[in-house]
Enzyme design. Structure first.
Site, mmCIF file in Angstrom:
data_model
loop_
_atom_site.group_PDB
_atom_site.id
_atom_site.type_symbol
_atom_site.label_atom_id
_atom_site.label_comp_id
_atom_site.label_asym_id
_atom_site.label_seq_id
_atom_site.Cartn_x
_atom_site.Cartn_y
_atom_site.Cartn_z
ATOM 1 N N GLY C 40 0.837 -1.198 0.000
ATOM 2 C CA GLY C 40 0.000 0.000 0.000
ATOM 3 C C GLY C 40 0.863 1.234 0.000
ATOM 4 O O GLY C 40 1.905 1.284 0.660
ATOM 5 N N ARG C 337 -18.950 13.584 13.974
ATOM 6 C CA ARG C 337 -19.567 12.946 12.817
ATOM 7 C C ARG C 337 -20.679 11.974 13.184
ATOM 8 O O ARG C 337 -21.732 11.957 12.547
ATOM 9 C CB ARG C 337 -18.496 12.208 12.029
ATOM 10 N N HIS C 408 -17.555 5.944 5.599
ATOM 11 C CA HIS C 408 -16.436 6.776 5.207
ATOM 12 C C HIS C 408 -15.102 6.225 5.685
ATOM 13 O O HIS C 408 -14.100 6.297 4.993
ATOM 14 C CB HIS C 408 -16.672 8.159 5.804
ATOM 15 N N GLU C 432 -5.027 3.486 8.394
ATOM 16 C CA GLU C 432 -6.398 3.023 8.593
ATOM 17 C C GLU C 432 -6.462 1.502 8.731
ATOM 18 O O GLU C 432 -7.409 0.952 9.272
ATOM 19 C CB GLU C 432 -7.283 3.491 7.428
#
Lengths: 265, 261, 644
Positions: C40, C337, C408, C432
């Site tokens: 990645g 959020r 998201h 992440e």
């Protein structure tokens, strides 16, 4: 799965791989919604091809929000289709007329060989960036971010150059398949900022040399690249690059150094 | 490869050559037009013939002239090299023709340039070559009374075919004998096909320079928020309109004159 | 198995510096004898690969895209937090730490979060030095804005393209190392498995996406920087190619998967228009700084809006419900959020949604335009407004945007200790891909911060400790584990290619997405989750019978690529549901309807659930085993989050 009532005829370039020859093949695209993006329309066509056991049309795409630069497609004679300042993934079918025939081709350039169907190999762009599109600083040991004030106009202008997404539309649009807009955007960005000054003259020489090596065409200042760029990168960048290049080549003593040789163990 | 050689072999270096030779040719056009405006002097070609004679006999101008010819050749040659490279850069053409939003002239510089090259060859063959290397151009003798400043003109045939030019004085009369290029020009311009070609070529000049002049500045990297609009204005109005119009007026005016004769 | 997070003891502010001192170092002359695999090339991967190469390690970097610059970090819009306190408004490392812990609803580790806050300041310095053109004030210094739920201005930004600029910065650092030969870059190459020898990660198996070659790569350590798994929902703001395969394959090789149910639903995305939709587009949270979120007060007015008898502008002030401002007077439109998302869902569930589908609320700029002028609004948000217009054909300058939450970000991920090492020695997870820093909910502008913190400033230290301990002996590529793992990968590919059923892989993916969104989305119940588990199992069984995978391995075959990814999502989905069912409390992005305060806020159960759930794979179709890492809070006091 389709929900719309628009129908199109697609003429699509199909090519098995880099070593095969390709041809245009016609496909119907039926029940298309005007709210679909162009890529979603192709998804619909591909789903129906897979159901028939046929190979789907291959195209590059990823983020589908206009920023990754992976999608391409030369649509009806224009890179990223008929609308200005957007990528193909942001192009919606409402921009076409029901019943229209849409021609879809890959980017065409010797430096961008076709991989399959509509996908091309743009690694030439990476190699150009690798040749000098950076500031040679190692991680850590850098000064506080606010130690160098940068006039807002300069920062903004550097940002304008930095917005390039590396999609290759400039090359596709140029009648000479020149990569000058792409290369100059990076050269300009770093050439304008104080951080880029130490390697300014070396960088431009290295990047232009690599660009030439990749087999792109020459710039004839027609401006088609600027007009088709999804991020509206300006021709001004090319001018800046030229200026830096000639200054470097004709008036400066700096050679192309081995960038970042201070790195490594 | 030396660094300079490398520079001029790079894509940008070739463009630099195009820009520099192009701009040099642009400046030449100004001089050339200035001189040719003498064609409009109503003095039986006296000024024009003297100017032609000056151009071909003043050594520094001779040198510049050869640089000029070299510039034309280099400009054309590099255009050819660049075009070949550019064609190679896109080996497979698009099926759908694009209507790229770029100016017509910028996309057709090669075509325009080819017309101009053809024109230059014919033009130079017709005037410069014949003037310089053949004896097909006639002579005129201008006798001017220095007291009354009245000039009479007559044809003149020298005994020696290599005769170029003389300036003598007989009493109050100054006699100038010179090759009569003016007559040659008037003669050529009385041919409607020749004039048409000439006017088309000037059209090509207009479109070539419309893009070329400002493009040279872009190539050289001379772009500036304050000065670029001036460059574009000059490129459009002076080089794109006034200069080609000035040149094109000559055959037109002479053709109309020839009809009146 | 007991999980040791290896959090250093001692005062919060000294943990990291002490730990750095205690980590073993690799002799500079030996560094070149180590090979490190980085999978990645987003913010975490590119920054790690570049930084490690700078130190002298040999790095092999992999990405499935055609260039490392395409990684989905590029799409982050809003900004990156850093505790620089350039604005003199009371920010500090401790405040950023505290806000992050609190924003994550006390489900993150104190030690990790403090370190994140601590190195945040270095990130900005690093990026600026690379030439990242951050927004600046007229005086030439860096500008900041306040962002998603924060009461200080600590967010650095580059118009609405911060992720792009940061990624291009990291990409340029990576390019420099590629140029120097310290990084070997493999593009269009997908990792399909991890090779372990004696329990240690020693390599990976990849598929070349151009010619289908299955290749083995060895290294002394493997770093997974492969992003999140939001695409398990089919529709999300992730890129089409984002997938869980690398992380999931690692999970099946022994890496525990932590908190899989923690997903973040972003409140301001462009609503779905139909079944054809392939992705959802996020509109930066920064829009909530000036936009006002509202829904009609009554269902009648909403109905008129849906049927276009009324336009938004015609709705009278007294008929509008600015529900965030009403319910949370002190934070208003800037609540975190999860809170903003849940409230939008409530409006829609209450029949007050707008737009053709009725699944949207308004984000209105009329007041901002009145107050600041169109020009100023355009300068701030112009590119976002243009993007909205492109997609919806509606002009946000003249009519309010329609927004709705969308998946998201996934806070869950591979379990890692303080050194970012998974439960497989030598296998690391960054960005992440890991679970470590955001708890149950991530604050805006913190994802970029974490990715770069891990890559630039954590892994270069912690990796050395492991490498020094194993020594520079070359990895034996002839170890049968390589051939064995490769064989398993090939068999799996053949199994996928043999699928010649009637339903496309995409259709399975969409079905999975519907199940996940319906039962494991913004509001979850025991009943729904139990049902979802059954549905996913059925769907997975059907997939392995009825899916169609066309083409061969030895060619560019996106259908095959997608099939492998969806097959993994079908397994992950079930684990997420298990996790959500197990966690019988609400926290951050995980909202169990059974656990809420009288006001309808997420109600935590700290007594029973103040732990990280780390799931251990036990074999195909075996239930995964739950391991718990207890979360200790020495420095902050756990409170009920309140944004009123």
């Amino acid at each position: 799965m389709s929900t719309g009532n628009m129908n199109f005829t697609l003429k699509v370039w199909r090519q098995k791989d880099a070593n095969s020859s390709g041809k245009m093949v016609t496909y119907p695209a039926e029940n298309i919604s005007p709210d679909m993006s162009f890529l979603e329309m192709l998804d619909v066509v591909n789903e129906s091809l897979i159901h028939k056991g046929e190979e789907p049309i291959h195209f590059d795409h990823d983020c589908r929000e206009g920023i990754c630069g992976m999608c391409s497609l030369y649509i009806n004679g224009r890179p990223h289709g008929p609308k200005r300042a957007i990528t193909t993934c942001q192009l919606h079918m409402r921009s076409f007329n029901d019943g229209e025939t849409i021609t879809i081709e890959p980017w065409r350039a010797a430096a961008f060989p076709v991989i399959k169907d509509l996908a091309v190999d743009r690694s030439a762009f990476d190699r150009i960036q690798q040749s000098g599109g950076f500031v040679s600083v190692n991680t850590g040991g850098v000064p506080d971010a606010n130690i160098i004030p940068i006039p807002k106009v300069i920062a903004d202008e550097a940002f304008n150059s930095a917005t390039c997404i590396g999609c290759g539309a400039c090359v596709a649009a140029c009648k000479n398949a020149s990569a000058m807009l792409f290369v100059s955007a990076k050269v300009s960005q770093l050439g304008m900022l104080p951080q880029g000054q130490p390697e300014r003259w070396s960088r431009v020489q290295a990047m232009v040399a690599q660009m030439d090596e990749e087999g792109f065409g020459n710039c004839t200042n027609t401006g088609a690249c600027e007009a088709e760029c999804p991020k509206e990168i300006s021709l001004l960048n090319i001018s800046r690059m030229n200026n830096d290049y000639f200054s470097a080549k004709l008036f400066r003593e700096e050679k192309v150094h081995d960038h970042g040789a201070s790195g490594g163990e | 490869m030396s660094e300079f050689k490398q520079t001029f072999n790079s894509s940008l270096g070739k463009k630099l050559i195009m820009a520099l030779t192009g701009l040099f040719l642009c400046t030449f056009l100004i001089v050339h037009l200035g001189g040719n405006l003498l064609l409009f002097c109503d003095d039986n070609g006296y000024s024009f013939n003297m100017y032609a004679n000056f151009l071909t006999h003043f050594p520094p101008i001779e040198v510049v002239a050869y640089i000029l010819y070299l510039a034309i050749i280099v400009h054309a040659l590099y255009a050819l090299i660049l075009t070949v490279n550019n064609t190679k850069a896109r080996p497979v053409a698009y099926v759908a023709h694009n209507d790229a939003p770029a100016s017509w002239s910028s996309k057709n510089m090669g075509l325009l340039g080819s017309i101009l090259l053809l024109f230059i060859v014919i033009h130079m063959g017709d005037f410069w070559y014949k003037y310089k290397f053949t004896h097909t151009v006639g002579y005129k003798e201008y006798r001017t009374n220095v007291l009354t400043n009245q000039t009479t003109v007559s044809d003149f045939t020298p005994a020696d075919p290599t005769f170029e030019h003389s300036s003598t004085t007989e009493g109050d009369t100054e006699i100038i004998r010179v090759k009569d290029l003016h007559a040659r020009v008037a003669n050529s311009f009385s041919n409607v096909w020749y004039d048409l070609f000439y006017v088309i070529a000037m059209g090509a000049v207009a479109f070539h320079l419309l893009h070329g002049f400002q493009s040279a500045f872009q190539t050289l990297g001379w772009r500036h928020r304050k000065y670029t609009p001036i460059v574009k204005f000059i490129g459009t109005w002076f080089f794109g309109v006034i200069i080609p119009l000035g040149f094109a007026l000559m055959p037109i005016v002479y053709y109309l004159k020839s009809l009146g004769r | 198995m007991s999980l040791d997070a290896k959090i250093p003891a001692g005062p919060l502010a000294e943990k990291w510096s002490k730990h750095k001192f205690n980590l073993k170092l690799v002799n500079p002359a030996n560094k070149r004898k180590y090979d490190v695999i980085v999978v990645g090339t987003g913010l975490a991967g590119a920054s790690a690969a570049a930084s490690l190469a700078e130190l002298g390690y040999n790095v092999k970097a992999f990405c499935f895209q055609d260039s490392p610059r395409r990684a989905h970090s590029i799409a982050a819009q809003g900004g990156i937090n850093a505790a620089k306190n350039y604005q003199n408004d009371g920010d500090s490392v401790y405040r950023l730490f505290y806000d992050t812990i609190k924003g994550g609803d006390y489900r993150a580790r104190e030690g990790n979060v403090y370190r994140l806050a601590e190195v945040s300041v270095n990130i900005i310095d690093q990026c600026v030095a690379q030439g990242v053109p951050f927004a600046r004030e007229y005086g030439g210094l860096l500008d900041n804005r306040s962002f998603g739920g924060s009461q200080v201005s600590r967010t650095f930004y580059a118009r609405g393209q911060t992720g792009q600029q940061l990624l291009l910065g990291a990409y340029s650092a990576l390019n420099r190392q590629i140029h120097l030969g310290k990084v070997k870059m493999y593009t269009r190459t997908e990792m399909l498995d991890v090779v372990t020898i004696d329990g240690h990660a020693k390599g990976i198996i990849t598929r070349n996406l151009i010619n289908g070659n299955i290749e083995t790569h060895s290294g002394h350590a493997v770093l997974l920087c492969t992003g999140g798994y939001g695409n398990v929902f089919y529709l999300s703001t992730n890129a089409a190619g984002s997938n869980v395969t690398a992380a999931w394959r690692a999970h099946k090789r022994g890496a525990f998967f932590a908190n899989p149910c923690y997903t973040q639903i972003h409140p301001t995305c462009i609503p779905v228009t139909g079944d054809h939709q392939s992705k959802l587009t996020l509109m930066s949270e920064s829009l909530r700084n000036d936009g006002r979120v509202w829904a009609p007060k009554t269902q009648e007015v909403a109905e008129k809006l849906r049927t276009k008898q009324l336009t938004a502008a015609q709705v009278k002030e007294e008929d509008r419900d600015y529900f965030l401002e009403r319910k949370y007077p002190s934070f208003g439109n800037l609540v975190p959020r999860d809170v903003a998302s849940r409230n939008a869902k409530e409006m829609v569930d209450d029949g007050r949604g707008v737009g053709g589908s009725g699944i949207a609320v308004f984000l209105d700029f009329a007041d901002a335009i009145k107050r600041l002028g169109k020009e100023a609004v355009s300068a701030k948000y112009g590119n976002l407004f243009d993007m909205y217009y492109q997609i919806t054909n509606e002009d946000p300058y003249t009519q309010p945007m329609r927004i709705y939450p969308a998946v998201h970000y996934t806070m869950g991920g591979l379990w890692v200790d303080y050194n970012l090492m998974t439960t497989v020695p030598g296998l690391y997870a960054l960005g992440e891909c890991n679970f470590s820093d955001h708890g149950a909910n991530r604050l805006g502008a913190s994802a970029l911060m974490q990715g770069l913190a891990d890559g630039y400033f954590v892994i270069p230290y912690t990796l050395g400790d492991y490498l020094a301990s194993i020594g520079p002996k070359p990895v034996d590529k002839n170890n049968p584990a390589f051939a064995q793992t490769k064989q398993e990968v090939v068999e799996r590919i053949n199994k996928l290619l043999a699928l010649k059923g009637t339903k496309t892989v995409n259709e399975y993916h969409r079905d999975l997405g519907h199940i996940m969104w319906e039962y494991c989305g913004m509001a979850r119940t025991a009943e729904g989750l139990t049902k979802a588990k059954g549905l996913i199992q059925e769907l997975r069984a059907d997939f392995w019978k009825n899916a169609i995978v066309v083409g061969q391995n030895e060619e560019v075959n996106p259908a095959l690529e997608k099939a492998g990814r969806v097959a993994d999502f079908l397994e992950l989905g079930e684990l997420m549901v298990d996790d959500a069912l197990m966690r019988n409390e609400s926290c951050g992005g995980h909202f169990r309807l059974e656990s809420q305060t009288p006001e309808g806020e997420a109600l935590r159960d700290d007594e029973n659930f103040a732990f990280v759930s780390a799931w251990e794979y036990k074999g195909d179709n075996q239930p995964e085993v739950l391991n718990k890492e207890k979360l200790e809070f020495e420095f902050v006091h756990l409170t009920q989050r309140s944004y009123k």
